[in-house]
Each structure stands twice: as C-alpha cells, then as structure tokens.
Design an enzyme around this catalytic site. Structure first.
Site: not given
Ligand code: DGJ
Length: 736
Positions: A477, A549
């Site tokens: 991430d 997301d």
């Molecule tokens: C952002 C990601 O896109 C989510 O899927 C998740 O992993 C969160 N970060 C976790 O902090």
C-alpha cells in the site's frame, strides 16, 4: 491550377515552398514497423531526425521515402515541428523534448543524426536505436524503439549521455517525442481523486499546448494517471476509427505535452515531469528515461486495448500469463480491530467460502505506538504483541491448518510521526526541515533516494519472507502523496534537492528489483489507497493492482471499464464488499469481471447468500482463464446506455463469457433489444448458458437454442437485463 510550362519559375518556387522541411533532400529513412503499423523517421538536409509518418504500415518500405513529397506544409518558423526528439535552445523554438545546461553554463542544444541500427531480438521484437549528437558539445542521445510486431506495441525511451568534462544538467528529458498528422485530434484523459478514480474526458485539441501531468510524487496518479488515448480525424469508437493508446511506465511525476502546432498537426512529448526536477549528469554517466508505451489501431479502441493487453500479459506484467489467487481480505470486516482468535475464525470463513488465500490487512504491527488506527505505528514492522502474541508465523500455520494460504499487507514506504522509526530516523523522512509537517492520512513518505532507507524497506519484506517462507501474497500500500519535498540525505551527500522526485522512484525500483531477484513469483497487489499508482513499470514487479477503494459495484463498472483500455482484467483486483446498495449477486458479478476477492464478514451471510457465494467462487474458478487470458470486447458502454455489457473470448473463439449490468433505473431501463457480440467465429455454432444464478432463481435465457457466431455478431443477442435481472453472466460455448 498553375500551368507549370507557362510559369516555370513560379512553379519551382511553389514546389520548394510546398514541402516539409528536408523533403527536398531526403536523408536516411528509418521505418519502425509492427505487424500493422509504422513510425517513419527521416533525416532532413541538415540531418535532423523528423517523423514523416505515423499510421498503417505500407507493404513496400521504400515507399516511405515518398511521403514527405506529398506534404504542402511549409517550414515553420518555430523550428522543426516534426522533430523526433526536439532539442532546446538553438534553432528550435517549440516545446522541447530535451533541454540541458552544459557544464559551462551554456543552454543550447542541437541533435543531429550519427547512425542507427535495428537488432532483431527474437521472432517478435526488434530494437531500433538511433544515435544523435550535438555537433558542438559532447552530448549524445540514443532514441530506442522496441517494437512488438504481433501486438502492434512500441516501447520507446531515450538515453542521454555526456562526455563533457564537468557535470551537465538535464532540465527536461522526455521519453518520447511523436508527431501526428490528421485533420483533427481528440484526446481522452482521466481525472479523479480518492474513491473517484478514472473519470474520462474527451476533448477536441485546439491550437496550443495541453499538458497532462502529476506533481504528487509518491501516489503520483491520484488525480490523473499517465495514460491517454488520441483519436485521429474523429472520435474513435470501440470498433471504428484511428486511435492511439499511450502510457508512461513511471511511478512518479509525469508530464505529457500535446501541442497542436501552427499546421494543426499534433506534437506529443511524454516523460518524467521536469517540474522541480533538474537532474545532474556527470561525465560519461547515462540517463535512461522511463519507457513510453503505445499502440495504434485503425479499427477503434477495442482492438487497440487488446493490443496492449496481449503485450502486457506476455511481456510486462509479472506472471501475466500465469494464474492468480482468489482471496478473503479482512480490511472492511475488522479494520484495525482483530486478534488471533478472530483471525483464526476468518481463516475458516475463507475456507468455507472456497477462496485460495486469506489476506491480513493493516493493523498487525507496532508496539510502542500500536497500529490501532491510522494515526500511529507505520514504520514499526514488528507484530503487535497484544493482537498477535504468537506472531505472524503462528497465523501462517493456523491458516494452513484451516486449508487456506496466508498473505499480508504492508505499507513500507511510509511512516507515522507517531512511531519509533520516526523517533530514531527523522532524517529518513521526506519533509522540509524549517516548515511544519503536512500529512496525508497522518503519515509521511520515507526518503527512498537514501540507500539506507532502500535497505530498510527491502528488509521489511525480506524479514517477513525469511521468517515465514509460506507467505503467499503481499498487498503493498501507499497512502500519502509527497508534500514538502526535501531530502536530508541528498543534502548531506551534497547532491541536488531537484533529484528527489526522480531518485525516489529509482530507489523504489531498486528495492523492487532486489525483492524480485530473491522472491520472483510471490503475487503482490499494487495498492495506493485506491488507484494512485498503477503503471507499466510497477507492473513488472506486481501481479495486480487495486483500482480504487471505492468498491461500490456500480462505480466499479465504470472505473474498471476505463482501466480496461490500458490494463487487462487479470490485473484488476475486484472485491465483493458491503459498499453500495446493490444485492450480493450484483456485487459478485461485477467483481467476477476482474480478479475476484472478498472483503466481507462471511459469518454475516445468510444461508442463501453463503450458498450463492460458494457457488460463485466455484463458477469463477471455471471461467477465470477466459477472463484473465481472453480477448476483451466492450460492447455496451454504460456512459451512453442504461446498462453495460462486455465479453471475454478465448483466443480460439470456442468459449466466451458475457457480463451485463444494469446501470440506470429510469423508464424500465434494460436490454430491450439485442446488441452485437464480438470475438466469436461466425462459422461456429454456439450454445448459451446463464451462470451464477442466485439460489432458487431461474434464467430468462433460452438455453436449448443454438446460435451461429454470425447470428450473435450480426443480429445480436439479448441477455435480458432488467430491473428484475440487474446483472447477468452468460457463458457462450462452441458446440460440436
Ligand atoms: C488503503 C487501502 O486501499 C485499503 O484497502 C486498506 O488496505 C487500507 N489502506 C489500510 O490502511
């Protein structure tokens, strides 16, 4: 009409004026060809390389030399618009591809042809390299064009080298400089932000320069990705029109100049953004730009994107022609609130669902400042002893006992100010020493231009894998952009601050390169708090990416539609979650057109939903090869209709999967009339079958009917999408 006999002098003057610069004395002509297309570079009388042709390939290569004789566009005052790599500061006064300051402070550059060679690397790829040099200063540039013949894809980059005694400075250093001649140009580009990625806009380009760029550093694509389409003459459709798809393989700041010149032709200059990025180059050092990758089709966007998909799966994406794991992610099921017991329960849930892997998300680490929310702990990659007293190893084993693989989330490039890492190494953090810190999601990027930081970031992953060799998946991430760009390391090592944006990305690639040397195959998802980062350099190291997301299936239909122009479905991580108001079947059907995963509380599913989901995973396993490796045809565009429809067809056209989704709800929206399928064999007979029906529902499709491919692709097919059947998956199989 002018009579040449009566006005010989006028005629000669007109003729001389009517050709493009250099056409009177055509120099070396270099055709760079794929199976269908050609880019032709020709030297003018002063040996400057100019692009004289871009488009459908001619069968006789010798004919290319005639092309410039057909142009009546005269010399520009702005230099050579069609330059194959426009230098700055000498005869040229239009937007440059390369601008440098020499070691003596002189800002001028000219580039003339020295030599070229074309090396056939294998049956399909040829690397054409054109060497240019400045006639005055010891600077040399090599333009590289790697063609992938079958896929009609070109990968282009340049290498800049100086043999000057002192250091030169690169002010602007593009990867590619192209030139297109057409009546009109239509640019499709994308904009967005968190949870609203990939909104397309198509515009008619008019005189002047249109710039697409990013200055965000890490997570550079958050507002705009480095991918675009240009249609020539008129806007292309899926099946008609001349269109180019282009994308820069660079995970940092980019800049693309689209300049409609005074002849109404289009100049394109694409590369790293030169914003705050003057780059020093020492004697005999070489600067290699990232690759600009493009394809062209005379048959619309559909063919162009299939070109890119074929290329990407075969040559670029890590394990692009391989397999992928379905998974259950705990992010939305637990957020930061979990412990070993809860996780063990989720492993069992994953197994019950039938997915291959359980993915443990954020929140498993940090002790002094426990990672119980997004305000602390990033950077401290030790298991949190309260949540996980027995460590990751125990979880891997527990997952194995439950019959499921184990994967884990990391965000290794970032740090929370509330962390031990920040306390120990404040100088590892990108921040301005004299200004207040500015955060995104309470965090800051680490300075990957610093080799120590590179070692640290590599070490996080290496430790995880060394201690737990059975870790089967990584979600990588990256949730903050770069504010206050400043590197304590560059300062200390007496390098330039203006290197930071570029050296960050180079540092990141060094880490990924090293990681892949030791762990070549472990699947990794490229996630950037949503779609902040996907590009074709990163995808050398990653098997898939997280498009957004936002997992509301309605939104995902639109987003994945747009991503699908550039990236094949095997790379689209698509999870069934609780976002949106759509029923579970709809959410699942949407995720099934990408790489299926789940992020739900399985134990909250009622009996029917659970049964449906278990069947869906099994169904997905039976169709995933077609989705991942098949040819994609976008059939009904949800931007212009009340529903979306797209299909994937195997290369030999004996099996296809058609996905349709209702996206509008006015006036009994749905598929009232048939639409044409594509990608089938007109001569073959096909049977259709509805897949993924919700328990106790019946199909509206007549499954005992056989249709010819010709019928399905001419008269069409109606999957009967309606308010009662909001998502429909149809399998189309050749019989006999
Ligand atoms: C952002 C990601 O896109 C989510 O899927 C998740 O992993 C969160 N970060 C976790 O902090």
């Amino acid at each position: 009409m002018i009579c040449l006999r009566r006005f010989p002098l006028v005629a000669i003057v007109l003729l001389l004026l009517s050709c493009h610069r250099g056409c009177a004395q055509n120099g070396v002509t270099i055709p760079i060809e794929t199976r269908e297309n050609a880019l032709v570079i020709q030297m003018d009388k002063d040996n400057h390389p100019g692009i004289i042709y871009f488009g459908k390939k001619l069968s006789k290569a010798s004919d290319y030399a005639l092309i410039s004789s057909q142009s009546r566009q005269r010399d520009g005052n702005a230099g050579i618009y069609n330059s194959a790599y426009t230098p700055a500061g000498s005869w040229n006064v239009s937007e440059p591809a390369l601008q440098i300051t020499h070691s003596d402070g002189n800002p001028s550059l000219d580039l003339i042809y020295v030599s070229h060679k074309a090396v056939k690397e294998n049956d399909n790829t040829t690397l054409t390299s054109i060497q240019l040099k400045d006639p005055v200063y010891a600077v040399q540039v090599t333009l590289h064009y790697r063609t992938f013949a079958q896929e009609n894809v070109v990968e282009q980059w340049s290498e800049i080298k100086s043999a000057e005694k002192g250091q030169i400075t690169l002010q602007k250093y593009a990867s590619a400089n192209l030139y297109f001649v057409a009546k009109d140009f239509y640019l499709t580009h994308y904009n967005g932000t968190w949870a609203r990625e990939m909104n397309p806009e198509e515009e008619h380009l008019t005189a002047g320069i249109r710039v697409l760029d990013s200055k965000l550093g890490t997570r550079a694509n958050l507002f705009q990705p480095p991918s675009f389409m240009v249609s020539f003459d008129k806007p292309a459709t899926e099946t008609e029109g001349k269109v180019m798809l282009g994308t820069l393989a660079w995970s940092g700041n980019f800049r693309m100049d689209f300049e409609v010149d005074s002849y109404h032709n289009l100049r394109l200059i694409a590369g790293i953004n030169n914003y705050a990025s003057e780059y020093p180059l020492s004697s005999n050092q070489e600067f290699k730009t990232p690759s600009f990758i493009y394809t062209f089709s005379e048959n619309g966007k559909g063919e162009a994107s299939r070109n890119l998909h074929n290329w990407a799966r075969k040559y670029r994406i890590l394990d692009g022609e391989g397999s992928r794991l379905t998974l259950l992610n705990n992010w939305e099921a637990t957020y930061f609130d979990f412990n070993e017991e809860k996780l063990s329960g989720l492993f069992k849930d994953g197994k019950k669902l039938g997915v291959d892997l359980f993915l443990l998300d954020d929140g498993w680490f940090a002790n002094k400042y426990p990672r119980n929310n997004d305000g602390a702990g990033l950077g401290d990659w030790q298991e949190n002893v309260k949540k996980l007293p027995h460590g990751i190893g125990y979880l891997v084993k527990e997952a194995k006992n439950a019959g499921i693989k184990f994967g884990i989330w990391v965000e290794p490039e970032m740090v929370n100010p509330k962390s031990e890492l920040y306390e120990k190494h404040p100088d590892w953090v990108i921040k301005q020493p004299q200004r207040p810190e500015h955060y995104m999601r309470n965090q800051l990027p680490l300075d990957l231009s610093n080799p120590e930081v590179q070692t640290f970031v590599y070490g996080i992953l290496d430790k995880l894998f060394t201690e737990n060799p059975e870790i089967a998946y990584i979600k990588w991430d990256c949730n903050a952009i770069t504010f206050n760009a400043y590197s304590a390391y560059l300062e200390k090592s007496k390098q330039k601050q203006s290197q930071l944006y570029v050296d960050y990305v180079k540092g990141l690639y060094k880490v990924l390169e090293k990681l892949r040397a030791k762990y070549p195959k472990v699947p990794m998802m490229l996630c950037s708090g949503g779609g902040g980062r996907v590009d074709y350099e990163a995808l050398k190291y990653f098997t898939e990416f997280w498009p957004s997301d936002n997992t509301d299936p309605l939104e995902r239909i639109f987003m994945q539609w747009e991503y699908s122009y550039f990236y094949p479905a095997i790379t689209h991580s698509a999870h069934v979650t609780d976002w949106g108001k759509q029923p579970l079947k709809f959410r699942t059907d949407v995720a099934m057109m990408g790489k299926l995963g789940y992020d739900i509380v399985v134990s909250h599913l009622n009996e029917k939903d659970l049964k449906f989901s278990q069947q869906a995973v099994a169904t997905y396993n039976s169709i995933k090869d077609v989705v991942w490796q098949g040819d994609l045809y976008r059939l009904v565009d949800p931007k212009q209709n009340d529903f979306a429809s797209l299909m994937f067809s195997t290369k030999n056209k004996d099996r296809a999967i058609l996905f349709s989704y209702l996206t509008g709800n006015r006036n009994g929206a749905g598929s009232d009339i048939p639409f044409r399928l594509q990608g089938l064999n007109p001569a073959k007979q096909y049977k259709v079958k509805e897949l993924n029906l919700y328990p106790e529902t019946r199909t509206a499709i007549k499954e005992d009917q056989t249709y010819s491919g010709e019928f399905l692709m001419t008269a069409g097919f109606n999957p009967a999408v309606s308010a009662r059947r909001t998502s429909v998956i149809i399998e189309i199989v050749a019989v006999d």
